[in-house]
Structures are given as C-alpha cells and as structure tokens.
Design a protein around this motif. Structure first.
Motif, PDB file in Angstrom:
ATOM      1  N   ARG A   1      22.438   6.998  10.266  1.00 17.69           N
ATOM      2  CA  ARG A   1      21.935   6.207   9.146  1.00 17.69           C
ATOM      3  C   ARG A   1      21.219   7.083   8.128  1.00 17.69           C
ATOM      4  O   ARG A   1      21.408   6.935   6.925  1.00 17.69           O
ATOM      5  CB  ARG A   1      20.969   5.137   9.645  1.00 17.69           C
ATOM      6  N   GLU A   2      20.408   8.008   8.631  1.00 19.63           N
ATOM      7  CA  GLU A   2      19.694   8.866   7.692  1.00 19.63           C
ATOM      8  C   GLU A   2      20.682   9.733   6.914  1.00 19.63           C
ATOM      9  O   GLU A   2      20.484   9.977   5.723  1.00 19.63           O
ATOM     10  CB  GLU A   2      18.654   9.733   8.396  1.00 19.63           C
TER      11      GLU A   2
ATOM     12  N   LEU B   1      21.650   9.458  -1.822  1.00 17.92           N
ATOM     13  CA  LEU B   1      20.680  10.142  -2.674  1.00 17.92           C
ATOM     14  C   LEU B   1      21.314  11.348  -3.358  1.00 17.92           C
ATOM     15  O   LEU B   1      21.102  11.588  -4.548  1.00 17.92           O
ATOM     16  CB  LEU B   1      19.479  10.597  -1.846  1.00 17.92           C
TER      17      LEU B   1
ATOM     18  N   TRP C   1      22.058   7.709   4.185  1.00 17.29           N
ATOM     19  CA  TRP C   1      21.025   7.567   3.148  1.00 17.29           C
ATOM     20  C   TRP C   1      20.987   8.821   2.279  1.00 17.29           C
ATOM     21  O   TRP C   1      20.986   8.737   1.044  1.00 17.29           O
ATOM     22  CB  TRP C   1      19.681   7.326   3.830  1.00 17.29           C
TER      23      TRP C   1
ATOM     24  N   VAL D   1      20.163   8.704  13.356  1.00 17.39           N
ATOM     25  CA  VAL D   1      20.424   9.927  12.605  1.00 17.39           C
ATOM     26  C   VAL D   1      21.598   9.716  11.646  1.00 17.39           C
ATOM     27  O   VAL D   1      21.544  10.139  10.490  1.00 17.39           O
ATOM     28  CB  VAL D   1      20.679  11.111  13.560  1.00 17.39           C
TER      29      VAL D   1
END
Lengths: 218, 218
Positions: A180-181, A188, A184, A178
């Motif tokens: 890591r997301e 973005l 990410w 989680v």
DNA sequence: GTTAGCATGTAAGGAGTTACATGATTTT
DNA sequence: AAAATCATGTAACTCCTTACATGCTAAC
C-alpha cells in the motif's frame, strides 16, 4: 562549527521553528500532532536537543515574547510576575545559521531521509524542499520498500516448512501494508513528475525563443 | 538468575530456537524473513545476545551438529576437516530454563508486547501463546492505536492554521494506515473470541453434567 | 485549596546500529 | 585463483527513553 549531531529530532525542531517561534513544550505538542502516527518524541530528548542547538547558534531565544527570560536587571518591584530567576516560557527562533543548516538537512537525499524513522519527518517539511530532492527521496523510499518486499518474498519462497496461521497472517498484513505504501508513493511520484513537467513548460513559455534543453532522463 | 535483559531480540531468538536449533547466521536470516516488514536485526546485536543467553543458561550449544565446536580431544588425524580451533557453525538450542523463560515472555501482556517495535515479534509467536494472553495483547495494541488516533485528531482539530498539501497528505496517509490496522485487529479479535466461545462449548459438552460457570465478563 | 495541566530540565541507561576484523566454504 | 557468501565476533557509538525533580498557573 559543531555538528550538533544527526537524528531526526534536529530536523523536526529546525523545521517547526522555521514556521514560527515556539517554546519547548508547545514544540513537542506540535511535533506529536504532526508526526504522531509515525513516532513520538519525549521531553527527555527534546530539551537537550534545544540546548545543543542553542549552543551551536542554530536557534536563539526570541525576545519578542513579553515574559523575558533574561536574568538582567529588571525592576525588583512587582515580582509577582512570573520571573522567578528563570522560570517561564523560553521561546526559540531560528537564526540565520539555523536556516542554513535546515536547508542543508532538507537537501540531503539519502538513507537518512528515506528510512522508516526519518522519512515521515522529511516528508512533513517537503514544502521547504526542492522539487528534485523531493523526487529523489520519494524514489529512494520506494526502492527501499521494494527491496524489503523482494527480500521477504524470496526468503519466503525458499522456506520449506509451511507456517502456522498467525505467522501467515502477519506476513500477509505486512506485505499488504508495504505494498500500500508503495502504491501511495507511486501516486506521489506521478504527481511530482507532472508538476515538474508543467513547471518546465511554464519556464519554456516564459523565455519562449530559447529552445528547451529537455534532457529526457526518464 | 541473571535477567538477560529485555528487548524484543531475546524473545525473537528464544521463540525461533523453540521451533528448531539454529546457528547465528541462519537465525538472523529467519528472523529477517519472518519480521522483515516490521524490523531487521543486525549481527552486531544478535551475537552478543546469543552470548548473553548462553551465559544465562537459557540456550546451549547443540552437539547434534556433526561439526562439533568442542575443543575436546578429537583425533588429531585428518584435521583437513573444518575444525580450526573454533571456526565453524555454532548451533544453539533451547534449554529447559530457556523454555521457561520463553513461556514467561509469552505470558506478558503489557506495553512491552503491544508497542510498535515489539508487537510484531509477539504476534509471530502467538502459536505458543495462551488464548487469553493473545486476546489481551490484541486489545492492548488496538487501544494503543486508538489513543494515537484520538491524540492526533484532537490536536488537529485545535489547530488554527491550515496545513500545506504535503503535511495534509502525510496526515491522511498516517490516519488511514492506523485505521487499517485497527480494522485488522478487530477482525483478529473477533476470530479469537469466536474460537474462545467454541472452546468453551466444547469443554462444556465434554463434562456435560457439570453446569458451566460461564462468568459472562463481556 | 487541590487537582490538572503547563513548563523546564537532568542522570542513567537501554536497545540497538555501524564499522570493523577475521576466517571458512562455495561458486565461477 | 578470485569473488561471493557463509560464519562469528567486538568496540564504539547513537539516539532516544524512563524516571526523576522542580515549580508555575488555571480551573474546579
């Protein structure tokens, strides 16, 4: 106007069909290639969905395909061609109403766009989504994940008993994934914001004289 | 014998109750702390599940809790205590049948144990799972993920049109996440195998004289 | 000429969720 | 005494899956 009920499938179908007309079988393959890492759809849900969308007038059979699926009077001669009553590819394309509906779905920034099951699908069609909406979805997903991290972490902190190694390992892996997301998403979001700034600058340069409002809601 | 139908919730409940008796509300919190990164259950599914398990005799109300939930004759005096008919915590514990059922569920190594929705729950109770079964589940999950990687990668290779940057980014992130999980599984599998070897060596040493069968099915 | 893959569909049902409804207990 | 949160439960519904049924088309 028939709501042709929610669920990510609708968006997935409408979005795919927006790129190019397709028939059911191919559509499914596309979808599973596009989203295969996150989820997979079966024919059992795809075909009924197509039927519903057709009934609602959001999609239509595409006559451009040579194997017409019509039951109209076609020469009874030469029925060696694959026209047995109604067995051949049925290619669907988006109608004007369908495009409208797609735009509607793409504009929705809410739980239905950032939950686990739906986020991937929404993201996959970001190309057709307004910049502002993109940002809100990305941020929505990020806070959703942060909530989750918070919840688990505080619950874990309150836990008296020490956990066995498997539970611990599961916790660790889950947290890491989680986190890591979230990282990410951060990247973005930064990119999106930078683009927004650039776009604003471009617009400013274009109209030049007019002083940019620049509401710094950061 | 009432199948008390499948679904991960059953395992989650039985597994949790195996550690210690709990009532519904607390059970849910535990579950969501334990599995919160992967999935969350709502009361709307938990309570009916408990009812079913109770009806099937897999769990029973635990009388050890001071606030008895019984409607039996307790002194009508001093009803200031929270005993209004039937409103208080209902603590459940595993019955002998329930323990059996749990062992059954923990022994199953199949799609129902390594798919996305269920793998986490099965893993969370690995402590109570036989070493062999653990290995088969880990390997099962790994091949499931590798299938997925294969599928998406070959589908992607066949794709003519180049994708937009969002689709690409989604692909990339999805692949990376799955690859990470595969690496994680690899490590776990290695550890499990090393432990198995050690266990075998220990057993051999214990019976010493008897030559170990050592069927090298590797 | 038979397997494998393309293509479309339906019926039944599974595993949960949401929203609601209610009441007890604790905290502020 | 109000608000939060603990605690239990139900009804209706959603979205999707599984398993089945059918037939065409290409490849081996």
């Amino acid at each position: 106007m028939a709501v042709s009920r929610g669920g990510v499938l609708e968006l997935a179908v409408l979005g795919s069909l927006h790129e190019t007309p397709l028939h059911g079988y191919e559509l499914r393959k596309r979808l599973n290639a596009l989203l295969g890492m996150f989820r997979a759809f079966s024919y059992g849900s795809l075909y009924p969905c197509l039927r519903q969308l057709l009934a609602d007038g959001l999609i239509a059979e595409d006559p451009l395909d040579q194997r017409a699926s019509g039951n109209a009077a076609q020469g009874p001669r030469d029925n060696a061609l694959p026209l047995t009553g109604r067995r051949s590819k049925i290619v669907y394309k988006l109608t004007a109403e369908g495009k409208e509906r797609l735009q509607d779905l793409l504009t929705q920034a809410g739980p239905s766009s950032w939950e686990d099951e739906s986020f991937g699908v929404h993201f996959a069609f970001f190309r057709h989504t307004e910049a502002e909406v993109r940002l809100r979805i990305l941020e929505g997903r990020r806070s959703r994940l942060e909530e989750r991290l918070d919840g688990v972490r505080t619950a874990l902190a309150r836990t008296r008993e020490r956990l066995d190694s498997y539970t611990l390992e599961l916790q660790r892996h889950g947290l890491e994934s989680v986190e890591r997301e979230v990282r990410w998403l951060n990247e973005l979001i930064d990119t999106e914001r930078a683009q927004a700034v650039r776009a604003r600058a471009d617009r400013a340069e274009a109209q030049d004289a007019e002083p940019v409002p620049d509401k710094t809601n950061e």
